[in-house]
Design a protein around this motif. Structure first.
Motif, PDB file in Angstrom:
ATOM      1  N   ARG A 165     -14.845 -24.550   5.225  1.00 12.47           N
ATOM      2  CA  ARG A 165     -15.535 -25.060   4.026  1.00 12.47           C
ATOM      3  C   ARG A 165     -16.919 -25.594   4.371  1.00 12.47           C
ATOM      4  NH1 ARG A 165     -10.651 -27.402   3.124  1.00 12.47           N
ATOM      5  NH2 ARG A 165     -11.481 -29.459   3.576  1.00 12.47           N
ATOM      6  N   PHE A 166     -17.035 -26.322   5.452  1.00 14.12           N
ATOM      7  CA  PHE A 166     -18.299 -26.953   5.803  1.00 14.12           C
ATOM      8  C   PHE A 166     -19.340 -25.941   6.286  1.00 14.12           C
ATOM      9  CE2 PHE A 166     -21.252 -29.272   8.532  1.00 14.12           C
ATOM     10  CZ  PHE A 166     -21.624 -30.312   7.697  1.00 14.12           C
ATOM     11  N   PHE A 167     -18.970 -25.099   7.230  1.00 10.54           N
ATOM     12  CA  PHE A 167     -19.957 -24.211   7.862  1.00 10.54           C
ATOM     13  C   PHE A 167     -20.166 -22.887   7.134  1.00 10.54           C
ATOM     14  CE2 PHE A 167     -18.917 -26.974  11.479  1.00 10.54           C
ATOM     15  CZ  PHE A 167     -20.198 -27.386  11.799  1.00 10.54           C
ATOM     16  N   LYS A 168     -19.148 -22.429   6.417  1.00  9.32           N
ATOM     17  CA  LYS A 168     -19.295 -21.150   5.723  1.00  9.32           C
ATOM     18  C   LYS A 168     -19.704 -21.324   4.264  1.00  9.32           C
ATOM     19  CE  LYS A 168     -17.202 -16.684   5.101  1.00  9.32           C
ATOM     20  NZ  LYS A 168     -16.240 -15.746   5.602  1.00  9.32           N
ATOM     21  N   TYR A 169     -19.150 -22.339   3.623  1.00 10.71           N
ATOM     22  CA  TYR A 169     -19.421 -22.517   2.194  1.00 10.71           C
ATOM     23  C   TYR A 169     -20.251 -23.746   1.876  1.00 10.71           C
ATOM     24  CZ  TYR A 169     -15.893 -18.917   2.050  1.00 10.71           C
ATOM     25  OH  TYR A 169     -15.204 -17.753   2.258  1.00 10.71           O
ATOM     26  N   PHE A 170     -20.658 -24.494   2.918  1.00 11.16           N
ATOM     27  CA  PHE A 170     -21.526 -25.661   2.788  1.00 11.16           C
ATOM     28  C   PHE A 170     -20.932 -26.729   1.875  1.00 11.16           C
ATOM     29  CE2 PHE A 170     -24.197 -21.874   3.428  1.00 11.16           C
ATOM     30  CZ  PHE A 170     -24.651 -22.159   4.694  1.00 11.16           C
TER      31      PHE A 170
END
Length: 173
Positions: A165-170
Motif C-alpha cells: 500500500r505504501f510503496f506501490k499505491y502511496f
C-alpha cells in the motif's frame, strides 16, 4: 541477510534503490564492483564498491541484485558469470532488472525458467521463479516488493500488505 548489489559504470541506481531500502531492514547491503575502483551510475552518482569481485567468497552472498544499465563491460566477465552459476547451484536468491536480466541469460541460469525482461513480447513487469526474480525497468517497485517477499523479509501478511500500500499505491498506513 547479506544482500550484494553489483555496481558498474553506467548502472541504473533508481532501479534497485527501493529493493536496497527494503532488504536493508533485514541485513547488510554490500556493493560489489568488478574492481575496487569507484564507478559512476547512469544518474551521475560516484560510488566506491565495498568489495571487488576478486575479494568475495560466493558463500557469503545470500542475495545478489543486478541493476540494469550499460552491461557491455559485464557480459563477458568470466568471474561474474561463474559467480552467477555458483549462486544458482547453491540456490541463492538472485534478482535482475532491465538489462541485468541479460547477464542471467549469459550465465545460462534462465534456461527452463519463467522470467521477464524488457523484451516487448513479455507482458509481466516482474516474474519470480524459485530463487530468481526478474523485472522490466518499469517494474522496479514490484521487483523490490517481490524480492522482499521471496526472501521472507516481511513479518507477516499485514506487514507485506502495508508495504504494498505504501510503496506501490502511496497510501499511508
Amino acid at each position: 541477510m547479506n544482500t550484494y548489489v553489483v555496481i558498474y559504470d553506467g548502472y541504473v541506481s533508481f532501479e534497485v534503490m527501493l529493493a536496497m531500502y527494503l532488504m536493508k531492514t533485514k541485513g547488510e547491503i554490500i556493493t560489489l564492483g568488478m574492481t575496487s575502483d569507484a564507478v559512476k551510475s547512469y544518474e551521475g552518482l560516484i560510488v566506491t564498491p565495498h568489495q571487488s569481485i576478486h575479494e568475495i567468497d560466493h558463500r557469503d552472498i545470500e542475495v545478489l541484485i543486478i541493476p540494469g544499465g550499460d552491461i557491455s563491460e559485464l557480459q563477458h566477465n568470466t568471474q561474474l558469470i561463474t559467480l552467477l552459476q555458483k549462486l544458482e547451484a547453491d540456490r541463492k536468491y538472485v534478482g535482475a532488472i532491465c538489462s541485468g536480466v541479460d547477464l542471467l541469460h549469459e550465465a545460462g541460469i534462465l534456461e527452463g525458467k519463467q522470467y521477464t525482461s524488457n523484451d516487448a513480447r513479455r507482458s509481466e513487469t516482474y516474474k519470480v521463479h524459485d530463487n530468481i526474480i526478474t523485472a522490466k525497468a518499469n517494474g522496479y517497485v514490484d521487483f523490490a516488493i517481490g524480492l522482499g517477499q521471496m526472501t521472507g523479509i516481511y513479518a507477516d501478511a499485514a506487514d507485506y500488505e502495508e508495504t504494498v500500500r505504501f510503496f506501490k499505491y502511496f497510501e499511508n498506513a
